[in-house]
Enzyme design. Structure first.
Site, PDB file in Angstrom:
ATOM      1  N   ALA A  96       7.235  20.533   4.062  1.00  0.00           N
ATOM      2  CA  ALA A  96       8.348  20.822   3.143  1.00  0.00           C
ATOM      3  C   ALA A  96       8.499  22.334   2.990  1.00  0.00           C
ATOM      4  CB  ALA A  96       8.060  20.183   1.788  1.00  0.00           C
ATOM      5  N   HIS A 145       6.849   8.791  -7.674  1.00  0.00           N
ATOM      6  CA  HIS A 145       5.819   7.910  -7.095  1.00  0.00           C
ATOM      7  C   HIS A 145       4.502   8.679  -7.010  1.00  0.00           C
ATOM      8  CE1 HIS A 145       3.338   6.891  -3.599  1.00  0.00           C
ATOM      9  NE2 HIS A 145       3.715   5.637  -3.741  1.00  0.00           N
ATOM     10  N   ASN A 146       4.568   9.894  -6.494  1.00  0.00           N
ATOM     11  CA  ASN A 146       3.352  10.682  -6.352  1.00  0.00           C
ATOM     12  C   ASN A 146       2.766  11.074  -7.702  1.00  0.00           C
ATOM     13  OD1 ASN A 146       3.946  10.504  -3.638  1.00  0.00           O
ATOM     14  ND2 ASN A 146       3.409  12.615  -3.202  1.00  0.00           N
ATOM     15  N   SER A 150       6.191   6.847   1.880  1.00  0.00           N
ATOM     16  CA  SER A 150       4.835   6.757   1.326  1.00  0.00           C
ATOM     17  C   SER A 150       3.974   5.760   2.080  1.00  0.00           C
ATOM     18  CB  SER A 150       4.879   6.323  -0.136  1.00  0.00           C
ATOM     19  OG  SER A 150       3.541   6.160  -0.602  1.00  0.00           O
ATOM     20  N   GLU A 163       0.902   8.234  -8.761  1.00  0.00           N
ATOM     21  CA  GLU A 163      -0.293   8.222  -7.884  1.00  0.00           C
ATOM     22  C   GLU A 163      -1.371   9.169  -8.451  1.00  0.00           C
ATOM     23  OE1 GLU A 163       0.621   8.904  -3.614  1.00  0.00           O
ATOM     24  OE2 GLU A 163      -0.750  10.591  -3.714  1.00  0.00           O
ATOM     25  N   LYS A 206      10.391   9.551  -4.711  1.00  0.00           N
ATOM     26  CA  LYS A 206       9.089   9.747  -4.039  1.00  0.00           C
ATOM     27  C   LYS A 206       8.201  10.701  -4.844  1.00  0.00           C
ATOM     28  CE  LYS A 206       5.804   9.541  -0.996  1.00  0.00           C
ATOM     29  NZ  LYS A 206       5.036  10.707  -0.906  1.00  0.00           N
TER      30      LYS A 206
HETATM   31  C1  6PG Z   1       1.981   8.963   0.017  1.00  0.00           C
HETATM   32  C2  6PG Z   1       1.197  10.144  -0.442  1.00  0.00           C
HETATM   33  C3  6PG Z   1       1.428  11.279   0.493  1.00  0.00           C
HETATM   34  C4  6PG Z   1       0.397  12.366   0.372  1.00  0.00           C
HETATM   35  C5  6PG Z   1       0.589  13.224  -0.830  1.00  0.00           C
HETATM   36  C6  6PG Z   1      -0.690  13.626  -1.463  1.00  0.00           C
HETATM   37  O1  6PG Z   1       2.735   8.464  -0.789  1.00  0.00           O
HETATM   38  O2  6PG Z   1       1.817   8.574   1.169  1.00  0.00           O
HETATM   39  O3  6PG Z   1       1.575  10.514  -1.736  1.00  0.00           O
HETATM   40  O4  6PG Z   1       2.732  11.695   0.332  1.00  0.00           O
HETATM   41  O5  6PG Z   1      -0.863  11.856   0.400  1.00  0.00           O
HETATM   42  O6  6PG Z   1       1.251  14.337  -0.362  1.00  0.00           O
HETATM   43  O7  6PG Z   1      -0.412  14.687  -2.252  1.00  0.00           O
HETATM   44  P1  6PG Z   1      -1.472  15.752  -2.685  1.00  0.00           P
HETATM   45  O8  6PG Z   1      -1.960  16.447  -1.449  1.00  0.00           O
HETATM   46  O9  6PG Z   1      -0.688  16.631  -3.581  1.00  0.00           O
HETATM   47  O10 6PG Z   1      -2.569  15.003  -3.362  1.00  0.00           O
END
Ligand code: 6PG
Length: 468
Positions: free
Chosen positions: A80, A189-190, A132, A193, A186
């Site tokens: 990105a 979502h993160n 994801s 996460e 997304k």
């Molecule tokens: C997903 C993950 C993926 C990645 C993240 C982790 O949904 O597949 O979220 O996108 O693992 O970028 O983010 P960090 O490096 O910030 O923990």
């Protein structure tokens, strides 16, 4: 071979890019690929093995775009930021009306909105697509969150639906809204996460440092939880990770890992956007903050001596941990969906929350048994737009909050930091009180700045006796 009207190209054959390329080939589509380093694209032919007969490699992005027949759709799998802008700058002069550029990275949705406007002003189509599921998901079926015009989506829909994860036959991919909507979903979502991972780590910390249990033992407990209400990808992998052994030392794998967490930005963006939208994703913020503090490893080591706080034992049952995690997880999702609602209003995206929950049910990192019920809750009548008030969740929360309270209380008394669990509890305690304490905040604001307050049952712009 699958009927294919659009020529597909993929640029960027890193871990995720090559996995997604193999997935596309696997589903019967012909694919053009290129990479910044040309040799990587050539080597990919070997990786593709028998799938290579549908593959065409090119020395670079521009060469690939030129060689493809229109209409063309080019998926960018580059980091990105500037690499996306560079790729767009290279592609725009080569592409023509009807062609699409698809950014499938973890991009800040503000960038996607800007790029959509810039690229579409030139007559091209732009799609911002959140993907994801990590490498495994990209290879065998990720969850895909698409942002762009409906016409743009229809052009790539057969490919997206084919390569996406499936949940009981339903593809975990959809067009969620215009421009930045897919990347925003997304990002949130993160954020969820991050919160879920932190809450799991906090429970692990209590079991490990507050009860002296071995990682493998704790891993077995997580493995058991993956069969119940906490069933989810993150609980499953926690069980596996904690039971793994480091080959070089024979120690538990987790014990040879430095406790300093990385982050690439999506969790932080979630919190920033939440605050800008007047929301507080406190559980997500706690998780981002915990990663930030973890980076200060040397200071923390020194702090053991300087501050002299000694963590002590806790007495918490596995059932209490399980219930506490369930309550906290519900709150993390609830806060995430509140941010989505605020952004949907602000940017007029008309997000379909039920559908978002559905496309998270398989393929993505936060897939969990709760998402089916979350989707059902959004399809039903949701009091005050709050997931925590949906009967299915209110029932679960009433049953599990006492455990969350006991876990947080025990952790705090014994000096174990549980920022995400306690933030979740504070949120729920706030939402369960009809009368809070911001009456005093309003009084203070009025006292020092004549900001005024709403008098109960009276004027909206009243002042206190301190101004008489
Ligand atoms: C997903 C993950 C993926 C990645 C993240 C982790 O949904 O597949 O979220 O996108 O693992 O970028 O983010 P960090 O490096 O910030 O923990």
């Amino acid at each position: 071979m699958t009927t294919q009207t659009t020529a597909l190209g993929l640029y960027g054959l890193g871990t995720m890019g090559s996995a997604l390329a193999l997935n596309i080939l696997d589903n019967g589509f012909a694919l053009h690929v290129a990479n910044r380093t040309a040799s990587v694209a050539e080597a990919f032919v070997t990786e593709a093995g028998p799938l290579a007969d549908r593959l065409t490699t090119h020395p670079g992005l521009v060469e690939m775009a030129r060689a493809m027949s229109a209409p063309r759709a080019i998926i960018l799998m580059v980091p990105a930021g500037a690499p996306v802008d560079d790729a767009i700058a290279d592609l725009v002069p080569v592409l023509a009306k009807g062609d699409a550029i698809i950014d499938a990275g973890n991009t800040d949705f503000h960038d996607t909105r800007r790029r959509t406007a810039e690229v579409e002003a030139k007559g091209l189509t732009y799609i911002g697509m959140g993907v994801s599921g990590g490498e495994e998901g990209a290879r065998h079926g990720p969850s895909i969150m698409v942002g762009g015009t409906d016409a743009a989506y229809q052009g790539i829909r057969p490919v997206i639906e084919a390569i996406a994860a499936k949940f009981e036959g339903d593809h975990c991919a959809d067009h969620l809204g215009p421009d930045g909507a897919g990347h925003f979903v997304k990002t949130v979502h993160n954020g969820i996460e991050y919160a879920d991972m932190e809450m799991i780590a906090e429970v692990y910390g209590l079991m490990r440092h507050g009860q002296g249990r071995a990682p493998a033992q704790i891993g077995a407990v997580f493995q058991g939880w993956d069969k119940g209400a906490l069933k989810s990808y993150l609980v499953e992998i926690t069980g596996t990770v904690l039971q793994a052994t480091d080959a070089a030392t024979g120690k538990p794998a987790v014990d040879v890992i430095l406790d300093r967490a990385g982050q690439k930005g999506t969790g932080r963006w979630t919190v920033i956007e939440a605050l800008k939208l007047g929301q507080s994703a406190s559980a997500i913020e706690a998780a981002v903050g915990a990663r930030g503090w973890s980076a200060e490893k040397d200071a923390r080591v020194a702090g053991e001596t300087i501050l002299g706080t000694i963590r002590s034992a806790v007495a918490i049952s596995d059932r209490e941990y399980q219930d506490a995690l369930l309550a906290a997880r519900i709150i993390a999702y609830a806060q995430g969906f509140r941010i989505l609602a605020a952004a949907s209003d602000e940017y007029q995206w008309s997000l379909d929350y039920a559908r978002i929950a559905e496309i998270w049910r398989a393929g993505c990192i936060i897939r969990s048994a709760l998402l089916d019920d979350i989707s059902a809750a959004f399809r039903g009548d949701l009091p005050y737009g709050q997931l925590i008030f949906a009967p299915a969740f209110a029932d679960r929360l009433r049953a599990s909050i006492p455990a969350l309270r006991r876990v947080v209380a025990a952790a705090v008394s014994a000096a174990h930091p549980v920022p995400a669990l306690s933030a979740s509890l504070a949120f729920i305690d706030t939402m369960a009180q009809g009368r809070g304490t911001t009456d005093l905040i309003q009084a203070q604001r009025d006292f020092f700045g004549r900001h005024g307050f709403e008098r109960i049952g009276g004027a909206k712009d009243s002042h206190g006796p301190w101004w008489e």
